[in-house]
Design an enzyme around this catalytic site. Sequence first.
Site, PDB file in Angstrom:
ATOM      1  N   GLU A  90      14.351  59.860   5.908  1.00 54.79           N
ATOM      2  CA  GLU A  90      14.234  59.341   4.548  1.00 54.79           C
ATOM      3  C   GLU A  90      13.300  58.150   4.572  1.00 54.79           C
ATOM      4  O   GLU A  90      13.265  57.395   5.553  1.00 54.79           O
ATOM      5  CB  GLU A  90      15.580  58.842   3.990  1.00 54.79           C
ATOM      6  CG  GLU A  90      16.600  59.874   3.639  1.00 54.79           C
ATOM      7  CD  GLU A  90      17.835  59.234   2.986  1.00 54.79           C
ATOM      8  OE1 GLU A  90      17.726  58.077   2.498  1.00 54.79           O
ATOM      9  OE2 GLU A  90      18.885  59.889   2.968  1.00 54.79           O
TER      10      GLU A  90
ATOM     11  N   ARG B  23      15.166  68.707   2.858  1.00 56.35           N
ATOM     12  CA  ARG B  23      16.461  68.223   3.341  1.00 56.35           C
ATOM     13  C   ARG B  23      17.422  68.254   2.161  1.00 56.35           C
ATOM     14  O   ARG B  23      17.186  67.612   1.132  1.00 56.35           O
ATOM     15  CB  ARG B  23      16.337  66.817   3.919  1.00 56.35           C
ATOM     16  CG  ARG B  23      17.639  66.227   4.482  1.00 56.35           C
ATOM     17  CD  ARG B  23      17.346  64.911   5.195  1.00 56.35           C
ATOM     18  NE  ARG B  23      18.531  64.279   5.757  1.00 56.35           N
ATOM     19  CZ  ARG B  23      19.132  63.219   5.231  1.00 56.35           C
ATOM     20  NH1 ARG B  23      18.683  62.671   4.105  1.00 56.35           N
ATOM     21  NH2 ARG B  23      20.188  62.694   5.823  1.00 56.35           N
TER      22      ARG B  23
ATOM     23  N   TYR C 274      13.448  51.996   5.003  1.00 52.88           N
ATOM     24  CA  TYR C 274      13.368  51.297   3.717  1.00 52.88           C
ATOM     25  C   TYR C 274      12.974  49.849   4.008  1.00 52.88           C
ATOM     26  O   TYR C 274      12.015  49.614   4.734  1.00 52.88           O
ATOM     27  CB  TYR C 274      14.689  51.439   2.957  1.00 52.88           C
ATOM     28  CG  TYR C 274      14.967  52.868   2.516  1.00 52.88           C
ATOM     29  CD1 TYR C 274      14.332  53.423   1.410  1.00 52.88           C
ATOM     30  CD2 TYR C 274      15.843  53.692   3.231  1.00 52.88           C
ATOM     31  CE1 TYR C 274      14.564  54.737   1.018  1.00 52.88           C
ATOM     32  CE2 TYR C 274      16.089  54.999   2.854  1.00 52.88           C
ATOM     33  CZ  TYR C 274      15.442  55.515   1.740  1.00 52.88           C
ATOM     34  OH  TYR C 274      15.666  56.816   1.349  1.00 52.88           O
TER      35      TYR C 274
ATOM     36  N   TRP D 104      12.334  60.456   0.292  1.00 53.88           N
ATOM     37  CA  TRP D 104      13.454  60.400  -0.652  1.00 53.88           C
ATOM     38  C   TRP D 104      12.910  60.035  -2.023  1.00 53.88           C
ATOM     39  O   TRP D 104      12.238  59.015  -2.163  1.00 53.88           O
ATOM     40  CB  TRP D 104      14.485  59.353  -0.220  1.00 53.88           C
ATOM     41  CG  TRP D 104      15.698  59.421  -1.097  1.00 53.88           C
ATOM     42  CD1 TRP D 104      15.846  58.831  -2.316  1.00 53.88           C
ATOM     43  CD2 TRP D 104      16.897  60.165  -0.847  1.00 53.88           C
ATOM     44  NE1 TRP D 104      17.077  59.145  -2.851  1.00 53.88           N
ATOM     45  CE2 TRP D 104      17.742  59.965  -1.964  1.00 53.88           C
ATOM     46  CE3 TRP D 104      17.342  60.963   0.197  1.00 53.88           C
ATOM     47  CZ2 TRP D 104      19.000  60.536  -2.056  1.00 53.88           C
ATOM     48  CZ3 TRP D 104      18.598  61.521   0.097  1.00 53.88           C
ATOM     49  CH2 TRP D 104      19.416  61.313  -1.015  1.00 53.88           C
TER      50      TRP D 104
ATOM     51  N   HIS E 192      15.889  56.272   8.960  1.00 59.94           N
ATOM     52  CA  HIS E 192      15.588  56.103   7.544  1.00 59.94           C
ATOM     53  C   HIS E 192      14.863  54.773   7.361  1.00 59.94           C
ATOM     54  O   HIS E 192      15.359  53.737   7.822  1.00 59.94           O
ATOM     55  CB  HIS E 192      16.865  56.146   6.713  1.00 59.94           C
ATOM     56  CG  HIS E 192      17.533  57.490   6.734  1.00 59.94           C
ATOM     57  ND1 HIS E 192      18.680  57.770   6.011  1.00 59.94           N
ATOM     58  CD2 HIS E 192      17.219  58.639   7.394  1.00 59.94           C
ATOM     59  CE1 HIS E 192      19.035  59.020   6.213  1.00 59.94           C
ATOM     60  NE2 HIS E 192      18.167  59.572   7.061  1.00 59.94           N
TER      61      HIS E 192
ATOM     62  N   ASN F 237      24.951  62.064   6.903  1.00 59.25           N
ATOM     63  CA  ASN F 237      23.988  61.091   6.410  1.00 59.25           C
ATOM     64  C   ASN F 237      24.433  59.658   6.705  1.00 59.25           C
ATOM     65  O   ASN F 237      25.571  59.272   6.438  1.00 59.25           O
ATOM     66  CB  ASN F 237      23.823  61.253   4.902  1.00 59.25           C
ATOM     67  CG  ASN F 237      22.757  60.328   4.343  1.00 59.25           C
ATOM     68  OD1 ASN F 237      21.574  60.501   4.608  1.00 59.25           O
ATOM     69  ND2 ASN F 237      23.172  59.331   3.561  1.00 59.25           N
ATOM     70  N   GLU F 238      23.542  58.875   7.290  1.00 60.35           N
ATOM     71  CA  GLU F 238      23.707  57.435   7.484  1.00 60.35           C
ATOM     72  C   GLU F 238      25.122  57.040   7.908  1.00 60.35           C
ATOM     73  O   GLU F 238      25.792  56.236   7.238  1.00 60.35           O
ATOM     74  CB  GLU F 238      23.297  56.693   6.206  1.00 60.35           C
ATOM     75  CG  GLU F 238      21.853  56.949   5.844  1.00 60.35           C
ATOM     76  CD  GLU F 238      21.391  56.260   4.564  1.00 60.35           C
ATOM     77  OE1 GLU F 238      22.212  55.542   3.950  1.00 60.35           O
ATOM     78  OE2 GLU F 238      20.223  56.443   4.190  1.00 60.35           O
TER      79      GLU F 238
END
Length: 446
Positions: free
Chosen positions: A251, A78, A224, A280, A222, A155-156
């Site tokens: 990610e 990516r 986290y 990531w 994503h 992105n995001e």
Amino acid sequence: MEKRLTVAGVALLTVLAAVFTFVHPAHAAAGFSVANGRLYDAGGAEFVMRGVNHAHTWYPQQTRSFADIKALGANTVRVVLSSGDRWTRNSAADVGNVISLCKANRLICVLEVHDTTGYGEEGAAVTLDRAVDYWLSIAGALNGQERYVIVNIGNEPYGNQNYASWTTDTANAIKRLRAGGIAHTIMVDAPNWGQDWSFTMRNNAATVFNADPARNTVFSIHMYGVFDTAAEITDYLGRFRSAGLPIVVGEFGFNHSDGNPDEDTILSYSQANGIGWLGWSWSGNGGGVEYLDMATGFDPARLTSWGQRLFNGANGIRATAKEASVYSGTTPTTPPTSPPPTTPPPSAGCTAAYTIVNSWQGGFQGEVRVTAGNTAITGWTTRWTFANGQSVNQSWNAALTGSGATYTARNVDYNGRLAAGASTTFGFIASWNGGNAAPAVSCTAS
């Protein structure tokens, strides 16, 4: 992700499942396509992403990273790009070169515009509509590359504030891309800095999917600090699987300033359920998350603990990645990391060529390319004997067994049938001590 703000809050997981309805498209032979919640490549094979993110827009000189990432086993990269609103714009020529690097190294390119990161909370961020402007402005570099490229719109998009319009904005962005002639599979990121703690993407995914005239959209979460328990991970991903909607983990990391993700569950659940992921990130992190570098200073010989985990650990890239079928029978155009093997001309049956792809103190990655002769084959078996006491620790794309120094590798169910002259590869990780001579490899076809 360049620098992520701490997530303002994490909503408790609900027990109510979202109701999704949609229509599956027919397979689009020109490029990637989606059906029954799965991603298929242009060769008609199911494709599960196993790769990493690479911050190209901030480190455009690090073009060797594509070959290094591939040498470690990835099937996808990516690539961070900029529309020019927050960072230096990546031109159509630069994007074309990135695509060429991906193709030369037999990687699938997921291209993303990073300038949208945290819109609604991050003052410098731009809208998804602005990202669409960028994609349409470089359409000349994208068109015709549908077999190798997936377009990740932005992105995001949206931080933890003002994200209620995510569904409408995302649907409209997809429609604009389609109207502008972008025929690629499209990937869309969740709001809330990509982590969707509000479940905005999860609960509205069917609406967005159905807004795509091509029904060729993939959703990206994503993971986290919001995803720090196995229950949160399996519930979120499982709802997409149950609904038949395509989901990837675009990610994730092993740690973060907003909490400690459960990377082991991300990897194991994704492997068990055929879900793609992209860790990531390769190298060059800043803003307090330098620990998310997989390679120190972009050096593949200096993998960090995170890099070792993602490439070499359980359910990691080496153990699970399968190359896209669109590359079957082709040869990389980048120089190999070891001298190319001498392979006899194909004839009836099959031949095998052994290559040392990468080597480090005490270990190495080997690859064997099996090529059918003048007639198609339905299966193959290769054998070789190490001369220096080498020992295989793990392998992929083959059923491999060992007896002393002699190893036998047989095809698995998806790579035994080869047309005349076509090739497939399998690989392995092995240890060595003192010497590492390349053995002769025999091949028997069935």
